[in-house]
Design a protein around this motif. Sequence first.
Motif, short mmCIF file in Angstrom:
data_model
loop_
_atom_site.label_atom_id
_atom_site.label_comp_id
_atom_site.label_asym_id
_atom_site.label_seq_id
_atom_site.Cartn_x
_atom_site.Cartn_y
_atom_site.Cartn_z
N LEU A 104 -8.30 11.75 40.71
CA LEU A 104 -8.98 10.52 41.10
C LEU A 104 -10.43 10.78 41.46
O LEU A 104 -11.33 10.01 41.09
CB LEU A 104 -8.24 9.88 42.29
CG LEU A 104 -6.83 9.36 42.00
CD1 LEU A 104 -6.15 8.89 43.28
CD2 LEU A 104 -6.86 8.23 40.99
N ASP A 105 -10.67 11.90 42.16
CA ASP A 105 -12.05 12.26 42.51
C ASP A 105 -12.89 12.39 41.26
O ASP A 105 -14.01 11.89 41.16
CB ASP A 105 -12.06 13.62 43.23
CG ASP A 105 -11.68 13.47 44.70
OD1 ASP A 105 -11.71 12.31 45.18
OD2 ASP A 105 -11.33 14.49 45.33
N GLN A 148 -13.64 9.07 39.59
CA GLN A 148 -14.60 8.29 40.35
C GLN A 148 -16.03 8.83 40.17
O GLN A 148 -16.98 8.07 40.01
CB GLN A 148 -14.20 8.32 41.82
CG GLN A 148 -14.98 7.35 42.68
CD GLN A 148 -14.76 7.63 44.16
OE1 GLN A 148 -13.79 8.26 44.55
NE2 GLN A 148 -15.68 7.14 44.97
N LYS A 149 -16.13 10.16 40.14
CA LYS A 149 -17.47 10.77 40.07
C LYS A 149 -17.99 10.86 38.64
O LYS A 149 -19.15 10.57 38.38
CB LYS A 149 -17.41 12.17 40.68
CG LYS A 149 -17.40 12.13 42.19
CD LYS A 149 -17.50 13.53 42.76
CE LYS A 149 -17.01 13.53 44.21
NZ LYS A 149 -15.96 14.51 44.44
N LYS A 204 -17.65 7.00 35.64
CA LYS A 204 -18.00 5.68 36.17
C LYS A 204 -17.97 4.64 35.06
O LYS A 204 -18.47 4.89 33.96
CB LYS A 204 -19.40 5.73 36.80
CG LYS A 204 -19.40 6.52 38.06
CD LYS A 204 -20.74 6.44 38.76
CE LYS A 204 -20.61 7.37 39.93
NZ LYS A 204 -21.32 7.54 40.92
N LEU A 220 -8.89 0.36 36.48
CA LEU A 220 -8.09 0.61 37.68
C LEU A 220 -7.01 -0.46 37.78
O LEU A 220 -7.31 -1.66 37.86
CB LEU A 220 -8.98 0.55 38.94
CG LEU A 220 -8.22 0.62 40.27
CD1 LEU A 220 -7.60 2.00 40.49
CD2 LEU A 220 -9.15 0.29 41.45
N GLU A 257 -13.21 2.38 46.89
CA GLU A 257 -14.03 3.41 46.26
C GLU A 257 -13.81 3.46 44.75
O GLU A 257 -14.76 3.46 43.98
CB GLU A 257 -13.73 4.78 46.89
CG GLU A 257 -14.27 4.88 48.30
CD GLU A 257 -13.80 6.12 49.03
OE1 GLU A 257 -13.52 7.14 48.38
OE2 GLU A 257 -13.71 6.07 50.27
N LEU A 258 -12.53 3.48 44.35
CA LEU A 258 -12.25 3.55 42.90
C LEU A 258 -12.61 2.23 42.22
O LEU A 258 -13.09 2.22 41.08
CB LEU A 258 -10.76 3.87 42.67
CG LEU A 258 -10.31 5.26 43.13
CD1 LEU A 258 -8.78 5.35 43.13
CD2 LEU A 258 -10.89 6.34 42.22
N GLU A 298 -16.26 1.73 41.04
CA GLU A 298 -16.73 2.44 39.85
C GLU A 298 -15.94 2.10 38.58
O GLU A 298 -16.23 2.62 37.51
CB GLU A 298 -16.64 3.97 40.07
CG GLU A 298 -17.26 4.49 41.35
CD GLU A 298 -18.76 4.22 41.40
OE1 GLU A 298 -19.34 3.83 40.36
OE2 GLU A 298 -19.34 4.38 42.48
N ALA A 299 -14.94 1.23 38.70
CA ALA A 299 -14.09 0.95 37.53
C ALA A 299 -14.74 -0.02 36.56
O ALA A 299 -15.62 -0.81 36.94
CB ALA A 299 -12.76 0.37 38.01
#
Lengths: 335, 190
Positions: free
Chosen positions: A63-64, A67-68, A71, A76, A109-110, A113-114
Amino acid sequence: MVNKDVPAKPLIIWLGTNTCAGDMLSLLNAKDPGYQELISSIAELRFDYLLGASEGSDAINVLDDLQKNHKAAYILVVEGSIPTRSNGLYSVIGYRNGKAWTALQAVRELGAEARYVVAAGTCAAFGGIYAAAPNPSKCVSLQAVLDRKVINVPGCPINPEWMMGTLNHLIQYGEPALDDYSRPKLFYGETIHNLCQRRDYFDNSIFAAKPGEPWCMYKIGCKGPVTYADCPVRQWNGEHLSWPVKANTPCIGCASPEFSDGNVPFFEHLPDVKLPGIKVTANRVGLWTGVVTALGIGAHLMGSILTGRLAETLKKDLPGGSKLKIRPRLKKGHK
Amino acid sequence: MNWKKQRHSGTVRLLHWVYAPAVLALIFSGLYIHSPSRAFGFKRMDSARKTHAVAQFLLLNSYLARICYGIKDKNYKEIIPNRKTLKAIPEFLKYEFFLSEKKTKYPKYNPGQKILITSLAGLIPVQMITGMTLYFKPLQRAVKAAGGLNPVRWLHYLAALMMVSFISVHLYFTLTNSLKKLKSIFTGYA
Ligand code: SF4
């Protein structure tokens, strides 16, 4: 394993928050395309809370990475409602930097960026069962905690094709046409009632008196008239086999925004009225309204008769009323 | 020559006799749709629904026409309660609850009638909006404000119960308060 390559296929994260896992299990029943086709040739299911083989930091690292490094490249999908009490501690996705990573933080957070955010099932779309009274964990819908558009695919659980169709539409053509509840019109464009095979029984007032009878389920609380979904024509189990009314039970309106509090009792036409300390059925409200009105009118009529007001009206207004022999007033006349 | 003062104009009477049966038809067909029972005068849902549909358009049109007429003729002032009406309520209630024998004369409608008619006039749009949202999907925005279609159904039912109650009270008073005034809704003159 952290993957920084450019993916050949669209990426999907399927996150589970407060959920019974019914939506993911339902998706596994999809057919044409099926689940296998989805993960092998249509998209890459990079993270799935239920079916993923990895766990702990291995899973969270995926997941990290998404997300990073990816993008706006992933879809999601969130299954379940989001608890907000105690900063979301009633649903923890995993641990990040040794600290609990709550569903509330994760979806924010996710989600930021989705490319698309999809709510799978009624809990994610509208709060659903986890947000039902007394809602101890203060669960809310996904949209309530995100300030970006969420595509809602409600259902308890979702029909496999509603989700498969939505994902494929997003991947191949972009966002589908949505209604005011942000649901794809493709699947939620008409009421169950207007598509129902038993509509003819409804129009002719041939009603089932109990579940199991092959007639219209209206009198035992069918929510088909107030539920938008294509269950009667699409049907369920991948093979388009059956749906609740075909199985001789009423529709409980599981795809509706008011589900479940606004639809219970399931076998009643209207929900009960809940006030502090009392719960009354809709029919009783009707009955009491009638009784109170009748008592009010009856009492006033009695008063009018006893005080002679009614007699006075009749004497005054009826042709030849003055000759009427009506009992005199009990009180003195008007001043 | 008719030397009596006209109480209800022809337009008021005509519209009254369009929306009064329409409301009654809506109540009976609506109660059947809510809970299908022959006691409400229908045998089939189809006929109850058709009656409901035709009656709703009669009510909608006559209601809108009545509003326009009320504004044009300024007769809405006779109906909508004002400050004077509110001040007159305690005295009116005393008489109606048999605590006083002093029957005050009011210009056209007493405070009770004004409140009753205005409440009915206010309930009709509630029924129109909730009824239409149950019928047409494009009005979903209104549904969203109510929290879903089933809650809208509840609102529609509750407003219908209130209408039944208010109309019963209206009928009771028209039949017992003054037969001359009752006559005026047919002939125009009290
Ligand atoms: S079974 Fe339900 S959905 Fe089907 S016609 Fe009857 S009320 Fe409508």
